[in-house]
Design a protein around this motif. Sequence first.
Motif, mmCIF file in Angstrom:
data_model
loop_
_atom_site.group_PDB
_atom_site.id
_atom_site.type_symbol
_atom_site.label_atom_id
_atom_site.label_comp_id
_atom_site.label_asym_id
_atom_site.label_seq_id
_atom_site.Cartn_x
_atom_site.Cartn_y
_atom_site.Cartn_z
ATOM 1 N N LEU A 1 0.817 -1.208 0.000
ATOM 2 C CA LEU A 1 0.000 0.000 0.000
ATOM 3 C C LEU A 1 0.855 1.264 0.000
ATOM 4 O O LEU A 1 0.616 2.189 -0.780
ATOM 5 C CB LEU A 1 -0.919 0.005 1.232
ATOM 6 N N ILE A 2 1.859 1.311 0.867
ATOM 7 C CA ILE A 2 2.673 2.510 1.004
ATOM 8 C C ILE A 2 3.536 2.752 -0.236
ATOM 9 O O ILE A 2 3.897 3.886 -0.547
ATOM 10 C CB ILE A 2 3.556 2.429 2.277
ATOM 11 N N MET A 3 3.836 1.682 -0.982
ATOM 12 C CA MET A 3 4.641 1.836 -2.196
ATOM 13 C C MET A 3 3.896 2.584 -3.298
ATOM 14 O O MET A 3 4.512 3.083 -4.236
ATOM 15 C CB MET A 3 5.087 0.468 -2.713
ATOM 16 N N THR A 4 2.571 2.665 -3.203
ATOM 17 C CA THR A 4 1.784 3.347 -4.237
ATOM 18 C C THR A 4 1.524 4.802 -3.903
ATOM 19 O O THR A 4 0.856 5.505 -4.653
ATOM 20 C CB THR A 4 0.426 2.639 -4.420
ATOM 21 N N LEU B 1 9.176 2.272 -4.276
ATOM 22 C CA LEU B 1 9.635 1.086 -3.553
ATOM 23 C C LEU B 1 10.409 1.466 -2.290
ATOM 24 O O LEU B 1 10.396 0.734 -1.301
ATOM 25 C CB LEU B 1 10.502 0.224 -4.474
ATOM 26 N N GLN B 2 11.078 2.619 -2.309
ATOM 27 C CA GLN B 2 11.857 3.064 -1.153
ATOM 28 C C GLN B 2 10.999 3.314 0.084
ATOM 29 O O GLN B 2 11.488 3.259 1.214
ATOM 30 C CB GLN B 2 12.655 4.333 -1.487
ATOM 31 N N ASN B 3 9.698 3.585 -0.143
ATOM 32 C CA ASN B 3 8.807 3.810 0.998
ATOM 33 C C ASN B 3 8.731 2.595 1.918
ATOM 34 O O ASN B 3 8.470 2.729 3.114
ATOM 35 C CB ASN B 3 7.389 4.137 0.517
ATOM 36 N N ALA B 4 8.963 1.404 1.347
ATOM 37 C CA ALA B 4 8.909 0.163 2.132
ATOM 38 C C ALA B 4 9.877 0.205 3.299
ATOM 39 O O ALA B 4 9.633 -0.409 4.342
ATOM 40 C CB ALA B 4 9.228 -1.034 1.240
ATOM 41 N N ALA B 5 10.970 0.944 3.141
ATOM 42 C CA ALA B 5 11.973 1.050 4.206
ATOM 43 C C ALA B 5 11.898 2.386 4.935
ATOM 44 O O ALA B 5 11.962 2.444 6.169
ATOM 45 C CB ALA B 5 13.370 0.856 3.611
ATOM 46 N N PHE B 6 11.760 3.474 4.179
ATOM 47 C CA PHE B 6 11.800 4.803 4.792
ATOM 48 C C PHE B 6 10.678 5.041 5.809
ATOM 49 O O PHE B 6 10.852 5.781 6.775
ATOM 50 C CB PHE B 6 11.721 5.887 3.709
ATOM 51 N N ILE B 7 9.528 4.400 5.599
ATOM 52 C CA ILE B 7 8.379 4.658 6.465
ATOM 53 C C ILE B 7 8.621 4.257 7.917
ATOM 54 O O ILE B 7 7.989 4.768 8.839
ATOM 55 C CB ILE B 7 7.116 3.931 5.929
ATOM 56 N N TRP B 8 9.599 3.363 8.159
ATOM 57 C CA TRP B 8 9.818 2.856 9.515
ATOM 58 C C TRP B 8 10.868 3.639 10.292
ATOM 59 O O TRP B 8 11.079 3.365 11.476
ATOM 60 C CB TRP B 8 10.215 1.377 9.446
ATOM 61 N N ILE B 9 11.506 4.604 9.669
ATOM 62 C CA ILE B 9 12.595 5.322 10.340
ATOM 63 C C ILE B 9 12.115 6.098 11.558
ATOM 64 O O ILE B 9 12.696 5.999 12.651
ATOM 65 C CB ILE B 9 13.317 6.254 9.335
ATOM 66 N N ILE B 10 11.044 6.869 11.414
ATOM 67 C CA ILE B 10 10.541 7.657 12.547
ATOM 68 C C ILE B 10 10.033 6.763 13.682
ATOM 69 O O ILE B 10 10.366 7.001 14.854
ATOM 70 C CB ILE B 10 9.451 8.649 12.084
ATOM 71 N N PRO B 11 9.234 5.714 13.408
ATOM 72 C CA PRO B 11 8.833 4.812 14.503
ATOM 73 C C PRO B 11 10.012 4.186 15.239
ATOM 74 O O PRO B 11 9.970 4.018 16.457
ATOM 75 C CB PRO B 11 7.998 3.739 13.786
ATOM 76 N N ILE B 12 11.084 3.847 14.519
ATOM 77 C CA ILE B 12 12.268 3.261 15.169
ATOM 78 C C ILE B 12 12.879 4.256 16.142
ATOM 79 O O ILE B 12 13.226 3.914 17.279
ATOM 80 C CB ILE B 12 13.305 2.824 14.108
#
Length: 444
Positions: free
Chosen positions: A176-179, A201-212
């Motif tokens: 979902l986030i990739m779109t 496709l980069q959203n698959a990884a970048f989206i988790w940076i702030i939660p981490i």
Amino acid sequence: MARINHWNPENPDFWQLEGKRHASRNLWISVPSLMLAFIVWQIWSVVAVRLNDVGFSFTENQLFTLAAVPGLVGATLRFVYTFAVGIVGGRYWTVISTSVLLIPAAGIGIAVQNPDTPYAVMLLLAALCGLGGGNFSSSLSNISLFYPKKEKGTALGINGGLGNMGVSVVQFVTPLIMTVGTFAAIGGDGQLLKDGQQVWLQNAAFIWIIPIILMAIIAFFGMDNLPGAKQSFASQFVIVKRKHTWVMTFLYVATFGSFIGFSAAFPLLLKSQFPSHTSLAFLGAFLAAAARPVGGFISDKFGGAKVTSIVLFIMGLGSLSVIYFIQQGSFAGFLISFLILFLAAGTGSGSTFQMIPYIFPAKEAAPVLGFTAAFAAYGSFFIPKMFGWSVKTTGSYITAFYIFIGFYIIAIALNWLFYQRKRAEITTFVVAKQGNPQTISPQK
């Protein structure tokens, strides 16, 4: 946050007046931290499926390897993480192990934007995702120290089960986030698919940076290092001399190893067999993770060995059913059979972990939990590789499933021999619900 100076969860008065409050706080910080670790660990199970769609040219075996390598590294790191809590302290190690997840999250987000990125770089980034795989051992070891024996099964089931939910979260959220191009200004331009659709496709990884980052901060201010929990490496390593450490390791490999291995391979299996249904890949990991707390809870009530025996039998039947429906080419049968397999594996992950605190003294149980989890995590490497080998050598995934069935049969026999039969060496799981646990002696 006041420092904890005394800890005795087996004392009912202490537990009700003070212990339960501290244990719950640490548990509910541990859960999302572990979930993020599983998300990073399993990012490749989803990203690998889309690489060739955005311009990469990797073979099917290379893609299976990218999905498998995080499992190999994560499993190996679990041996280190197992003993880290006793050496560093649960609070400090949670902060450290959560913070390092930023490395693969940022690296993958950058690398997938360039189809010319060498396969070796992708392989390195896949390996770095193994940092997330190590967290399970330290997280479960830490939380096990907070709870009395009668509640360990449920607590470990919640921590492990909701943490495991990270696998289904990444497999559901990523497509979902990739779109969505919302973060394009920060994360980079999208990539074009063959049909003209644009994805990021980069959203698959970048989206988790702030939660981490947020969870690392919360863990630092909200968690505790328990007094008396620290142990030297040598004092913890004695568990490798225990026969039951190895028996329980085999059982946990059969249950959790199957869960995490199938989770890593399921998206690629779906794309290979039923490509129009890859969006449903998250369902398997979701059901398995949701079943884990249930497995721990019912094992607290009825005994872990009994529950483990039942789920291993169901896993064998589920594998046979998957074989049948692959041969029939039936998507509905394939999906239902695989979901039953996931459900049983998740339940068994909870039941086997419930068994360990009743076999071992508290200070040994913590590293044993991590040790067994380390071996089981190799399932996320060997199962995808087994599927890749099976299809390469026989042209079908069926041979791999027959190997898994043989493994489950051996696990059933070991469980019955050591823990379930009337004259078993340890029958603690039958009497656990009556509050009369048995433990092994140091010589066994």
